[in-house]
Design a protein around this motif. Structure first.
Motif, short mmCIF file in Angstrom:
data_model
loop_
_atom_site.label_atom_id
_atom_site.label_comp_id
_atom_site.label_asym_id
_atom_site.label_seq_id
_atom_site.Cartn_x
_atom_site.Cartn_y
_atom_site.Cartn_z
N GLU A 273 0.93 -1.20 0.05
CA GLU A 273 0.13 -0.10 -0.07
C GLU A 273 0.87 1.47 0.02
O GLU A 273 1.83 1.14 -0.88
CB GLU A 273 -0.83 -0.16 1.33
CG GLU A 273 -2.03 -1.05 0.73
CD GLU A 273 -3.03 -1.07 -0.12
OE1 GLU A 273 -2.98 0.11 -0.66
OE2 GLU A 273 -3.68 -1.94 -0.49
N ASN B 276 -1.65 -12.07 -15.36
CA ASN B 276 -2.76 -10.92 -15.79
C ASN B 276 -2.01 -9.64 -15.96
O ASN B 276 -2.22 -8.43 -16.03
CB ASN B 276 -3.58 -10.63 -14.47
CG ASN B 276 -5.04 -11.23 -14.72
OD1 ASN B 276 -5.19 -11.93 -15.70
ND2 ASN B 276 -5.78 -10.76 -13.70
N THR C 69 3.60 -2.89 -4.47
CA THR C 69 4.19 -2.36 -5.85
C THR C 69 5.39 -2.54 -5.77
O THR C 69 6.68 -2.43 -4.74
CB THR C 69 3.92 -0.79 -5.73
OG1 THR C 69 2.33 -0.40 -5.51
CG2 THR C 69 4.62 -0.29 -6.91
N SER D 161 -1.57 -7.23 -7.44
CA SER D 161 -3.04 -7.12 -6.79
C SER D 161 -2.83 -8.42 -5.96
O SER D 161 -2.24 -9.48 -6.07
CB SER D 161 -4.26 -7.17 -7.59
OG SER D 161 -4.33 -8.33 -8.31
N PRO D 162 -3.86 -8.83 -4.92
CA PRO D 162 -3.66 -9.95 -4.32
C PRO D 162 -3.82 -11.26 -5.40
O PRO D 162 -3.47 -12.19 -4.79
CB PRO D 162 -4.88 -9.90 -3.45
CG PRO D 162 -5.22 -8.43 -3.16
CD PRO D 162 -4.82 -7.63 -4.52
N PRO E 39 -1.44 -4.11 -17.59
CA PRO E 39 -2.30 -5.01 -17.01
C PRO E 39 -3.45 -5.34 -17.89
O PRO E 39 -3.96 -4.61 -18.50
CB PRO E 39 -2.91 -3.89 -15.77
CG PRO E 39 -1.62 -2.75 -15.99
CD PRO E 39 -0.88 -2.89 -17.24
N GLN F 253 -2.18 -11.91 -7.60
CA GLN F 253 -0.91 -11.95 -8.19
C GLN F 253 0.11 -12.31 -7.18
O GLN F 253 1.29 -12.94 -7.48
CB GLN F 253 -0.34 -10.89 -9.00
CG GLN F 253 -1.27 -10.72 -10.19
CD GLN F 253 -1.17 -9.11 -10.83
OE1 GLN F 253 -1.10 -8.22 -10.09
NE2 GLN F 253 -0.99 -8.95 -11.98
N THR F 254 -0.38 -12.21 -5.80
CA THR F 254 0.64 -12.41 -4.85
C THR F 254 0.33 -13.32 -3.79
O THR F 254 1.08 -13.59 -2.87
CB THR F 254 0.80 -10.84 -3.95
OG1 THR F 254 -0.44 -10.27 -3.36
CG2 THR F 254 1.54 -9.95 -4.91
N HIS G 209 2.31 -2.57 -10.15
CA HIS G 209 1.24 -2.96 -9.12
C HIS G 209 0.81 -4.25 -9.19
O HIS G 209 0.39 -4.85 -10.14
CB HIS G 209 0.11 -1.94 -9.19
CG HIS G 209 0.54 -0.46 -9.14
ND1 HIS G 209 1.37 0.27 -8.28
CD2 HIS G 209 0.58 0.47 -10.23
CE1 HIS G 209 1.53 1.37 -8.48
NE2 HIS G 209 1.10 1.62 -9.63
N LYS H 267 -8.57 -10.85 0.50
CA LYS H 267 -8.53 -9.36 0.15
C LYS H 267 -7.24 -8.67 0.80
O LYS H 267 -7.35 -8.00 1.95
CB LYS H 267 -9.66 -8.91 0.92
CG LYS H 267 -10.96 -9.09 -0.12
CD LYS H 267 -12.28 -8.63 0.58
CE LYS H 267 -13.32 -8.96 -0.36
NZ LYS H 267 -13.70 -10.28 -0.63
N MET I 271 -2.38 -4.02 -1.82
CA MET I 271 -1.89 -3.96 -3.08
C MET I 271 -0.38 -3.89 -2.95
O MET I 271 0.43 -3.23 -1.87
CB MET I 271 -2.29 -2.77 -3.75
CG MET I 271 -1.69 -2.32 -5.18
SD MET I 271 -1.93 -3.58 -6.43
CE MET I 271 -3.67 -3.16 -6.70
#
Length: 412
Positions: free
Chosen positions: A271, A391, A345, A356-357, A407, A359-360, A354, A340, A343
């Motif tokens: 974040e 993605n 980066t 998102s969840p 993206p 991808q992580t 960036h 959830k 983010m």
């Protein structure tokens, strides 16, 4: 797969998962071609123990993208790990006195009318970093990987056959590959070799004759009926709104890293909380991150990994799992829906990527999501793994020496 890293056992286990991916090839605009990566679940028992990830053309063992192609005349199907982190195409061959177990038959060069050994005097032998001369004047190769996997064998040329979308065979002649007779490591029984797609002259990309390719991998836990895509040559350019083009940094000349895809990581944010690798950007090692489709997690040096790990744990409003030995020290949470999380980066030289969840955070089993990062004691080089590449439409332009991220919903 070429970069030396220290994997948590959780991620090593993931490399056992299997998906079968069939390749379809069709003519793209301006003379290039693309492949659809159609994934179907394997019935292998190992797949019940790990998560199935997105892959390329052939098989995919959790976290590994497997390319399906055929070698020889008549053609024999080969399923190899698609690997931007290595230079060589190789497959297990008869005779194979010291090889890892594979379910499909080994390639037998004596049964192919187009197989030719490459002599150690050939320029092609010198293209292989470890090419040497055998007593029979053939080009011996020995190729090692980060996880201590090794392939030894004879360098040869062969016809490689791909299947077009119309069902017609598309043949590429005189392709250099390694006929592996002594292979060992962390391979599972559905993998038959490795397909290197680095910048090296021995890679599939170079031998196809292209200097551009792109990929769009669906996220890790996408329905297996949805295909990922990969394109080669003209028509594979990544352009349009939202594209971030990151300069590629050349690897160390003369080393086994010289033809790989490196970018420079400046720091990371969870974040709005940022962690810089150094207070002085001029002291950061250029090319400190390898983009590697053959490594599932994103690998960070220990200090940065600890900072990101602790901040993610702080920002996720849930208690992590601490009583499951199968998960090791990974940061994992129980949830019936997609996690959830924050983010994350990656601040790269040239722009920010960036994550998102989706991808992580990776689901190793139903109802569990784990942070898809790992750590290494090597503070010089980390890895952007294929979990984080999901993605993104990623385009490699070797003329401009950039990799572009856009993206994209790769499921569509």
């Amino acid at each position: 797969m070429a970069y030396p890293v220290m994997f948590n056992p959780f991620f090593l286990l993931m490399s056992l998962s299997i998906l079968l991916i069939h390749l379809t090839l069709y003519q793209a605009v301006n003379g290039g071609f693309s492949v659809n990566l159609i994934r179907t679940k394997s019935t292998n028992a190992h797949s019940q123990r790990v998560m199935g990830t997105t892959y390329t053309n052939s098989y995919a063992y959790l976290g590994q993208h497997l390319l399906e192609l055929s070698i020889g005349t008549p053609p024999v199907k080969i399923y190899g790990i698609l690997d931007t982190g290595s230079d060589l195409i190789w497959a297990q061959c008869v005779p194979c006195p010291n090889c890892f177990k594979q379910l499909k038959p080994l390639f037998d060069p004596k049964k192919s009318s187009t197989y030719k050994n490459i002599s150690c005097q050939s320029d092609k032998c010198h293209q292989v970093y470890t090419g040497a001369c055998s007593p029979e004047n053939m080009c011996d190769y020995s190729y090692g990987y980060a996880d201590s996997s090794v392939s030894h064998g004879i360098l040869a040329s062969e016809t490689i056959t791909l299947k077009s979308s119309e069902g017609k065979p598309v043949q590429l002649s005189d392709i250099t590959f390694g006929c592996g007779h002594n292979n060992s490591g962390t391979f599972n029984d559905h993998e038959m070799g490795i397909i290197g797609i680095s910048k090296a002259p021995t890679s599939l990309v170079s031998q196809i004759g292209g200097n551009k390719f792109s990929q769009c991998l669906v996220p890790f836990h996408t329905d297996t009926s949805i295909a990922s895509k990969m394109s080669f040559g003209k028509g594979s350019e990544v352009v349009g709104d939202g594209v971030i083009s990151i300069p590629l940094v050349n690897g160390i000349s003369g080393s086994s890293y010289s033809n790989l895809y490196f970018v420079t990581l400046l720091g990371m944010s969870v974040e709005d909380t940022r962690f810089d690798i150094s207070n002085n950007p001029e002291t950061i090692r250029k090319g400190n991150m390898l983009i590697d489709s053959g490594t599932p997690p994103t690998v960070l040096h220990q200090k940065l990994y600890d900072e990101v790990f602790n901040e993610v744990r702080k920002q996720v409003p849930m208690n992590p799992i601490t009583d499951d030995p199968d998960l090791g020290t990974q940061l994992c949470y129980k949830t019936s829906t997609n996690l959830k999380g924050p983010m994350i980066t990656m601040h790269l030289e040239g722009g920010d990527i960036h994550l998102s969840p989706i991808q992580t955070f990776i689901p190793p089993k139903d109802g569990v999501f784990c942070l898809g990062f790992s750590n290494t004691s090597n503070e010089d080089i980390g890895t952007i793994g294929n979990f984080a590449q999901g993605n993104f439409l990623m385009g490699y332009d070797l003329e401009k020496n950039v990799v572009s991220f856009k993206p994209t919903d790769c499921t569509k």
